[in-house]
Motif scaffolding. Structure first.
Motif, PDB file in Angstrom:
ATOM      1  N   GLU A 183      19.843  67.954 -54.922  1.00 50.34           N
ATOM      2  CA  GLU A 183      21.143  67.397 -55.540  1.00 50.34           C
ATOM      3  C   GLU A 183      21.882  68.226 -56.262  1.00 50.34           C
ATOM      4  O   GLU A 183      21.196  68.798 -57.058  1.00 50.34           O
ATOM      5  CB  GLU A 183      21.011  65.989 -55.847  1.00 50.34           C
ATOM      6  CG  GLU A 183      20.332  65.032 -54.906  1.00 50.34           C
ATOM      7  CD  GLU A 183      20.355  63.626 -55.354  1.00 50.34           C
ATOM      8  OE1 GLU A 183      20.987  63.285 -56.492  1.00 50.34           O
ATOM      9  OE2 GLU A 183      19.551  62.918 -54.694  1.00 50.34           O
TER      10      GLU A 183
ATOM     11  N   SER B 290      25.303  64.410 -59.230  1.00 50.56           N
ATOM     12  CA  SER B 290      24.901  63.556 -58.287  1.00 50.56           C
ATOM     13  C   SER B 290      23.280  63.061 -58.666  1.00 50.56           C
ATOM     14  O   SER B 290      23.074  61.744 -58.541  1.00 50.56           O
ATOM     15  CB  SER B 290      24.832  64.197 -56.768  1.00 50.56           C
ATOM     16  OG  SER B 290      24.194  63.254 -55.884  1.00 50.56           O
TER      17      SER B 290
ATOM     18  N   ASP C  26      22.457  59.289 -59.502  1.00 52.38           N
ATOM     19  CA  ASP C  26      21.152  58.499 -58.708  1.00 52.38           C
ATOM     20  C   ASP C  26      20.132  58.293 -59.661  1.00 52.38           C
ATOM     21  O   ASP C  26      19.508  57.202 -59.371  1.00 52.38           O
ATOM     22  CB  ASP C  26      20.868  59.544 -57.654  1.00 52.38           C
ATOM     23  CG  ASP C  26      21.545  59.548 -56.395  1.00 52.38           C
ATOM     24  OD1 ASP C  26      22.335  58.730 -56.396  1.00 52.38           O
ATOM     25  OD2 ASP C  26      21.293  60.328 -55.643  1.00 52.38           O
TER      26      ASP C  26
ATOM     27  N   ASP D 281      23.065  52.897 -51.600  1.00 52.79           N
ATOM     28  CA  ASP D 281      23.138  54.156 -52.323  1.00 52.79           C
ATOM     29  C   ASP D 281      22.157  53.894 -53.343  1.00 52.79           C
ATOM     30  O   ASP D 281      21.442  54.949 -53.692  1.00 52.79           O
ATOM     31  CB  ASP D 281      24.508  54.574 -52.912  1.00 52.79           C
ATOM     32  CG  ASP D 281      25.116  53.532 -53.878  1.00 52.79           C
ATOM     33  OD1 ASP D 281      24.653  52.311 -54.093  1.00 52.79           O
ATOM     34  OD2 ASP D 281      26.283  54.079 -54.336  1.00 52.79           O
TER      35      ASP D 281
END
Length: 306
Positions: free
Chosen positions: A141, A145, A149, A231
């Motif tokens: 990633e 990101s 996350d 997500d």
């Protein structure tokens, strides 16, 4: 220390002879397991590649049903996510085992790390979020990101922690025994398609009863399966997959995993690979290792003498 060296010699011999005789023999399986674990050259070469297909499957989750299926697939592969599921003795029926559904799925060692408000706990939470971000970045990633996350993972785990029983409460055996039929389980946690889940984790026989150790947790887990943004779930499952595999992937993953766990263990340096692989063999295929150990160290003559 001496005994570990003896066990190491048992494993070295099993590894050297693993291609002799039937590949399905217990000794061959033991040697293959240890050889796979000890192959650091291949681990360094492959990096994240061994778990890339699973990461791709997680990234493709677009429905709640797909989430449940992926959850079962990860648990079958040994990744503890959302809750723990497995066989255990029935505390009130000594003649039978029963399937247990128990709280779990946290990245920090205990629920209290998420709920305490003291400075030390706050510091550990910040270090955990940073660790999650670094782990996801290692898996491919982008930094931005991975940071986003990591925040999603922590938010979801905090909700699970709030619904988890404390260690003190768990000491009461009556508080963790709730024999539940499949119909009752489906009413308790309707967002989890239990027949699909059971098939995915590999069960082929009917499941008439389970012991739901912490019903309030399972109810909350079901609600989160239904309502938490996908997500968040994709980030959560990705991290737990990489975290479970990290000690056996290439050095950057193993080093990051050790650096984080040492915050709790106090260990100053990672054990040599042979010791880690020895302990993995003892943990995962201990009966096979014990059989080979007895054959090496306890001769028929010694047995007769005893």
């Amino acid at each position: 220390d001496r005994n570990e060296l003896v066990v190491r010699s048992v494993l070295d011999e099993a590894m050297a002879s693993r291609h002799q005789g039937s590949p399905n023999s217990t000794r061959a399986k033991l040697g293959t397991f240890y050889a796979s674990c000890m192959d650091s050259t291949l681990a360094e070469k492959q990096g994240v590649a061994p778990i890339r297909p699973q990461l791709t499957s997680i990234a493709a989750i677009r429905t709640r049903d797909a989430l449940v299926t992926q959850l079962g697939m990860l648990q079958k592969a040994g990744v503890t996510a959302l809750f723990e599921f497995g066989p255990g003795a029935d505390p009130k029926d000594a003649d039978h085992y029963i399937a247990w559904v128990s709280q779990g799925g946290l990245g920090m060692p205990d629920r209290d790390y998420y709920t305490r408000t003291d400075p030390a706990s706050d510091s550990l939470r910040k270090k955990y979020v940073a660790h999650v971000a670094r782990t996801l970045a290692l898996a491919g990633e982008s930094p931005a990101s991975a940071d986003a996350d990591a925040a999603r993972v922590f938010a979801l785990e905090t909700e699970l922690a709030k619904a988890s029983m404390t260690r003190v409460a768990l000491r009461d055996p009556h508080a963790t025994y709730h024999k539940t039929s499949l119909a009752e389980l489906e009413r308790m946690a309707p967002a989890i398609q239990w027949p699909v889940y059971f098939r995915t984790v590999g069960l082929t026989a009917p499941v008439p009863f389970v012991n739901v150790a912490e019903p309030a947790f399972i109810e909350r887990a079901s609600t989160l399966v239904q309502t938490a943004p996908l997500d968040e779930w994709r980030a959560y499952l990705s991290y737990h997959l990489v975290s479970a595999a990290a000690p056996w992937l290439s050095s950057p993953f193993a080093d990051e995993s050790f650096a984080y766990t040492s915050l709790y263990s106090g260990a100053k340096q990672m054990l040599p690979r042979w010791k880690r692989c020895l302990r993995a063999a003892d943990s995962h295929i201990g009966e096979a290792l014990g059989k080979a150990y007895v054959e090496k160290t306890f001769s028929p003559q010694a047995k007769a003498a005893a």
